[in-house]
Enzyme design. Sequence first.
Site, PDB file in Angstrom:
ATOM      1  N   ASP A 165      -6.268   0.890   0.766  1.00  0.00           N
ATOM      2  CA  ASP A 165      -6.373   1.175   2.197  1.00  0.00           C
ATOM      3  C   ASP A 165      -7.754   0.720   2.658  1.00  0.00           C
ATOM      4  OD1 ASP A 165      -8.114   3.065   1.186  1.00  0.00           O
ATOM      5  OD2 ASP A 165      -7.127   4.784   2.131  1.00  0.00           O
TER       6      ASP A 165
ATOM      7  N   LYS B  84       0.835  -1.198   0.000  1.00  0.00           N
ATOM      8  CA  LYS B  84       0.000   0.000   0.000  1.00  0.00           C
ATOM      9  C   LYS B  84       0.872   1.252   0.000  1.00  0.00           C
ATOM     10  CE  LYS B  84      -1.594   2.290   3.423  1.00  0.00           C
ATOM     11  NZ  LYS B  84      -2.223   2.800   4.660  1.00  0.00           N
TER      12      LYS B  84
END
Length: 289
Positions: A165, A147
């Site tokens: 996320d 991420k």
Amino acid sequence: MAESKVRKAAPPKAKPAAKPRKPETRLAMVRRARRINRELAELYPYAHPELDFENPFQLLVATVLSAQTTDLRVNQTTPALFAKYPTPEDMAAANPEELEEIIRPTGFFRNKAKSLIGLSIALRDEFGGEVPGRLADLVTLPGVGRKTANVVLGNAFGVPGITVDTHFGRLARRFGWTTEEDPVKVEAVVGEIFPKSEWTMLSHRVVFHGRRICHSQRPACGACPIAPLCPSYGEGETDPEKAGKLLKYELGGQPGQRLKPPGNFPGEAAARADAAAHQGKVADMAVGQ
């Protein structure tokens, strides 16, 4: 004495069973997903990373700090942090306790300080003090997962990436793009739906929508312009007036999370204009009901 006759009421007629919806084909889902992306592009033409940064190192550090806190809190913390430690070399030599005290407001400050010092040492010793522009290299840094790596690649190096996320994962499932919970699997599935060139901006748009309208608790379904395209419509407030009160940031008349937006950001006037246009769409939706 004769027993009184009690007339039994006729049993209620069963309601006819609703016709089950036909399963959505893969092609139909892809078309709907891409239309959602186009609608979000119109709703958030100014979508952007909401962390303040001026170079790849600052973005990397800010993204690590953003775990389990808001971007606004990070943006309030990083000016003092970067004033004291402007380079990887500076942060690599930081006193852990002093670093912890600066980043304390972001939470989990001891673990984050350990990651920041560790990744700074790695940048200094293995990458010549520069943030690498490859996913394979970034994920070797302490505290950096896919991420964080995709955030840095997409916004500091222009390399397309999908940032999964909590907001992105939640909306991807609500939109019916995937049922996966694991971020890596969500990234892979969604990546097959959209052209690679769209990945970075798609991430910003979906996260913007998750923060402003499609909240984790009480999503503002009645104020959502893409409600007709969403199979999860009805999970939240459907009354347009009540839903309108749930809107956040510029759509709710409040500032966003960046304290130092980039020079090409349309600014407050554009956000106000977009918010007004959004409210017009909500009003049209209410009239049409």
